[in-house]
Each structure stands twice: as C-alpha cells, then as structure tokens.
Design a protein around this motif. Sequence first.
Motif, PDB file in Angstrom:
ATOM      1  N   ILE A  78      22.801  47.908  37.202  1.00 11.18           N
ATOM      2  CA  ILE A  78      24.541  47.916  36.423  1.00 11.18           C
ATOM      3  C   ILE A  78      24.815  47.354  37.969  1.00 11.18           C
ATOM      4  O   ILE A  78      26.484  47.413  37.677  1.00 11.18           O
ATOM      5  CB  ILE A  78      25.124  49.724  36.607  1.00 11.18           C
ATOM      6  CG1 ILE A  78      24.357  50.398  35.042  1.00 11.18           C
ATOM      7  CG2 ILE A  78      26.222  50.317  37.068  1.00 11.18           C
ATOM      8  CD1 ILE A  78      24.140  51.859  35.502  1.00 11.18           C
ATOM      9  N   THR A  79      24.329  47.377  39.241  1.00 10.73           N
ATOM     10  CA  THR A  79      24.741  47.388  40.248  1.00 10.73           C
ATOM     11  C   THR A  79      25.320  46.002  39.821  1.00 10.73           C
ATOM     12  O   THR A  79      25.917  44.668  40.316  1.00 10.73           O
ATOM     13  CB  THR A  79      24.346  46.883  41.181  1.00 10.73           C
ATOM     14  OG1 THR A  79      24.179  48.754  41.903  1.00 10.73           O
ATOM     15  CG2 THR A  79      24.831  46.462  42.332  1.00 10.73           C
ATOM     16  N   PHE A  80      24.333  44.935  39.264  1.00 10.30           N
ATOM     17  CA  PHE A  80      24.100  43.400  39.223  1.00 10.30           C
ATOM     18  C   PHE A  80      25.298  43.569  38.469  1.00 10.30           C
ATOM     19  O   PHE A  80      25.815  42.347  38.697  1.00 10.30           O
ATOM     20  CB  PHE A  80      22.820  43.284  38.804  1.00 10.30           C
ATOM     21  CG  PHE A  80      22.572  41.728  38.604  1.00 10.30           C
ATOM     22  CD1 PHE A  80      22.959  40.093  38.869  1.00 10.30           C
ATOM     23  CD2 PHE A  80      23.282  41.925  36.349  1.00 10.30           C
ATOM     24  CE1 PHE A  80      23.428  38.818  38.389  1.00 10.30           C
ATOM     25  CE2 PHE A  80      22.763  40.272  35.677  1.00 10.30           C
ATOM     26  CZ  PHE A  80      23.045  39.147  36.794  1.00 10.30           C
ATOM     27  N   ARG A  81      25.325  43.980  37.550  1.00 11.92           N
ATOM     28  CA  ARG A  81      26.620  43.767  36.082  1.00 11.92           C
ATOM     29  C   ARG A  81      27.818  43.089  37.516  1.00 11.92           C
ATOM     30  O   ARG A  81      28.413  42.872  36.138  1.00 11.92           O
ATOM     31  CB  ARG A  81      26.288  44.748  35.023  1.00 11.92           C
ATOM     32  CG  ARG A  81      27.273  44.193  34.121  1.00 11.92           C
ATOM     33  CD  ARG A  81      27.832  45.724  33.132  1.00 11.92           C
ATOM     34  NE  ARG A  81      27.725  47.125  33.965  1.00 11.92           N
ATOM     35  CZ  ARG A  81      28.320  47.405  33.564  1.00 11.92           C
ATOM     36  NH1 ARG A  81      28.104  47.974  32.509  1.00 11.92           N
ATOM     37  NH2 ARG A  81      28.395  48.474  34.152  1.00 11.92           N
ATOM     38  N   ASP A  82      27.877  44.414  37.521  1.00 13.48           N
ATOM     39  CA  ASP A  82      29.288  44.609  38.098  1.00 13.48           C
ATOM     40  C   ASP A  82      29.931  43.611  38.963  1.00 13.48           C
ATOM     41  O   ASP A  82      30.825  42.600  38.859  1.00 13.48           O
ATOM     42  CB  ASP A  82      29.621  45.866  39.075  1.00 13.48           C
ATOM     43  CG  ASP A  82      29.139  46.819  37.582  1.00 13.48           C
ATOM     44  OD1 ASP A  82      29.743  46.727  36.323  1.00 13.48           O
ATOM     45  OD2 ASP A  82      29.376  48.433  37.776  1.00 13.48           O
ATOM     46  N   LYS A  83      29.085  42.993  40.279  1.00 12.55           N
ATOM     47  CA  LYS A  83      29.013  41.914  40.726  1.00 12.55           C
ATOM     48  C   LYS A  83      29.250  40.826  40.206  1.00 12.55           C
ATOM     49  O   LYS A  83      29.289  39.894  41.173  1.00 12.55           O
ATOM     50  CB  LYS A  83      27.540  42.332  41.958  1.00 12.55           C
ATOM     51  CG  LYS A  83      28.010  43.191  43.169  1.00 12.55           C
ATOM     52  CD  LYS A  83      26.967  43.552  44.125  1.00 12.55           C
ATOM     53  CE  LYS A  83      27.213  44.458  44.972  1.00 12.55           C
ATOM     54  NZ  LYS A  83      28.202  44.655  45.627  1.00 12.55           N
ATOM     55  N   GLY A  91      36.532  36.953  41.310  1.00 14.08           N
ATOM     56  CA  GLY A  91      36.430  38.168  43.260  1.00 14.08           C
ATOM     57  C   GLY A  91      36.599  39.014  42.509  1.00 14.08           C
ATOM     58  O   GLY A  91      37.541  39.368  41.241  1.00 14.08           O
ATOM     59  N   GLU A  92      37.971  39.962  43.224  1.00 16.11           N
ATOM     60  CA  GLU A  92      38.140  41.111  43.384  1.00 16.11           C
ATOM     61  C   GLU A  92      39.851  41.157  43.359  1.00 16.11           C
ATOM     62  O   GLU A  92      40.308  39.767  43.271  1.00 16.11           O
ATOM     63  CB  GLU A  92      37.927  41.729  45.068  1.00 16.11           C
ATOM     64  CG  GLU A  92      37.059  42.417  45.852  1.00 16.11           C
ATOM     65  CD  GLU A  92      36.530  44.061  44.261  1.00 16.11           C
ATOM     66  OE1 GLU A  92      37.444  44.557  43.306  1.00 16.11           O
ATOM     67  OE2 GLU A  92      35.095  44.004  44.599  1.00 16.11           O
ATOM     68  N   ARG A  93      39.425  41.894  41.783  1.00 19.07           N
ATOM     69  CA  ARG A  93      41.290  41.841  41.323  1.00 19.07           C
ATOM     70  C   ARG A  93      42.373  41.820  42.214  1.00 19.07           C
ATOM     71  O   ARG A  93      43.362  40.934  42.116  1.00 19.07           O
ATOM     72  CB  ARG A  93      41.826  42.817  40.718  1.00 19.07           C
ATOM     73  CG  ARG A  93      43.181  42.282  39.849  1.00 19.07           C
ATOM     74  CD  ARG A  93      43.024  43.341  38.778  1.00 19.07           C
ATOM     75  NE  ARG A  93      44.647  42.894  37.501  1.00 19.07           N
ATOM     76  CZ  ARG A  93      45.262  43.198  36.570  1.00 19.07           C
ATOM     77  NH1 ARG A  93      44.323  44.644  36.457  1.00 19.07           N
ATOM     78  NH2 ARG A  93      45.969  42.852  35.985  1.00 19.07           N
ATOM     79  N   SER A  94      42.085  42.528  43.754  1.00 17.68           N
ATOM     80  CA  SER A  94      43.781  41.922  45.077  1.00 17.68           C
ATOM     81  C   SER A  94      43.597  40.332  45.601  1.00 17.68           C
ATOM     82  O   SER A  94      44.252  40.144  45.647  1.00 17.68           O
ATOM     83  CB  SER A  94      43.255  42.963  45.870  1.00 17.68           C
ATOM     84  OG  SER A  94      41.379  42.930  46.519  1.00 17.68           O
ATOM     85  N   GLY A  98      47.519  36.362  38.626  1.00 19.41           N
ATOM     86  CA  GLY A  98      46.889  35.314  37.340  1.00 19.41           C
ATOM     87  C   GLY A  98      46.445  37.301  36.419  1.00 19.41           C
ATOM     88  O   GLY A  98      46.215  37.971  36.545  1.00 19.41           O
ATOM     89  N   SER A  99      47.018  37.300  35.141  1.00 20.87           N
ATOM     90  CA  SER A  99      46.487  38.316  34.290  1.00 20.87           C
ATOM     91  C   SER A  99      45.609  38.278  33.563  1.00 20.87           C
ATOM     92  O   SER A  99      45.704  39.505  32.990  1.00 20.87           O
ATOM     93  CB  SER A  99      48.200  38.768  33.375  1.00 20.87           C
ATOM     94  OG  SER A  99      48.499  37.143  32.822  1.00 20.87           O
ATOM     95  N   MET A 100      45.449  37.176  33.524  1.00 27.19           N
ATOM     96  CA  MET A 100      43.978  37.615  32.829  1.00 27.19           C
ATOM     97  C   MET A 100      42.070  37.592  33.214  1.00 27.19           C
ATOM     98  O   MET A 100      41.812  37.598  32.595  1.00 27.19           O
ATOM     99  CB  MET A 100      43.501  35.139  33.167  1.00 27.19           C
ATOM    100  CG  MET A 100      44.256  34.508  31.694  1.00 27.19           C
ATOM    101  SD  MET A 100      44.288  32.903  31.420  1.00 27.19           S
ATOM    102  CE  MET A 100      41.767  33.454  30.904  1.00 27.19           C
ATOM    103  N   TRP A 101      43.008  38.206  34.531  1.00 31.25           N
ATOM    104  CA  TRP A 101      42.096  38.593  35.607  1.00 31.25           C
ATOM    105  C   TRP A 101      40.893  39.546  34.459  1.00 31.25           C
ATOM    106  O   TRP A 101      39.829  39.393  34.217  1.00 31.25           O
ATOM    107  CB  TRP A 101      42.003  39.685  36.815  1.00 31.25           C
ATOM    108  CG  TRP A 101      41.006  39.713  37.468  1.00 31.25           C
ATOM    109  CD1 TRP A 101      40.114  38.610  38.723  1.00 31.25           C
ATOM    110  CD2 TRP A 101      40.169  40.672  37.912  1.00 31.25           C
ATOM    111  NE1 TRP A 101      38.904  39.744  38.628  1.00 31.25           N
ATOM    112  CE2 TRP A 101      38.951  41.096  38.741  1.00 31.25           C
ATOM    113  CE3 TRP A 101      41.054  41.901  37.057  1.00 31.25           C
ATOM    114  CZ2 TRP A 101      38.406  41.680  38.411  1.00 31.25           C
ATOM    115  CZ3 TRP A 101      39.572  43.079  37.432  1.00 31.25           C
ATOM    116  CH2 TRP A 101      38.668  43.189  38.095  1.00 31.25           C
TER     117      TRP A 101
END
Length: 125
Positions: A78-83, A91-94, A98-101
């Motif tokens: 799960i950690t791997f998948r999320d990263k 990268g992080e949304r912040s 763009g609206s494609m994130w």
Amino acid sequence: MISRITLLATAACLILSHGAQAQSVPCDQAQTQTDMNICADLDYKKADKRLNNAYKALMGSIDGEVKQLTREAQRAWITFRDKECLAQAGGERSQTSGSMWPLLYSSCLAELTNQRAEQLEQRER
C-alpha cells in the motif's frame, strides 16, 4: 451579512448540483475533465473493493507466519502503491497544477490495485 449568507448558500447549491450532474453521466461517455476525474475515482473504488475482498479471502485461508508475512507485505505494498501513483501523477497535488491530477492519480491507483487484487486472488486458488 444576509447577502454573504445568500452568496454562500447559492455557491453550495451550484457545487452540489454540478456534482450530482457529473455523477449521472455514464463513464463511457465522460467528456469533461470533472466527469473523467469522477469516473477514475469510481474505477479506483471498485478496484479497492475487489482488493479488500481478495485480501480477506486469502487471510481467511492462511495462518501463522505466512499470515503475518502477508499482512506485512500488504502494508508495504500500500505504501509503495501510494508513492508510485504520486510519482506518476507528478507529485503531491499541491505541487502540481491542472485539473488532470485527480484523473492521473486515481487511474494509477485503480491499475495497481487491480494488479494486486489479481496477485492475491491467484494465491488463494
């Protein structure tokens, strides 16, 4: 004060009605970015449910050290998948614009989650 409350209430109604409208669009006909983002999230939720079912079934069929190792492996996965999906989405949304994130991130989550569900289903057989 009253006009501020009215403005906020109107904005909330518009947001809610847009969300309901977007969810009513069949995903195979999604054309707006918002609709595509919603559909990608729905795909991920479906994959996550499949993964949870496969994990529960597998955990019910094993015990001892194998069960503990499987639990640890799942947490690490799960950690791997999320990263991995953060990396694929830029990268992080912040940090990205763009609206494609949401589409990129949710699509990656769905793909990797379905792959993991398949792995667990294969182990159960």
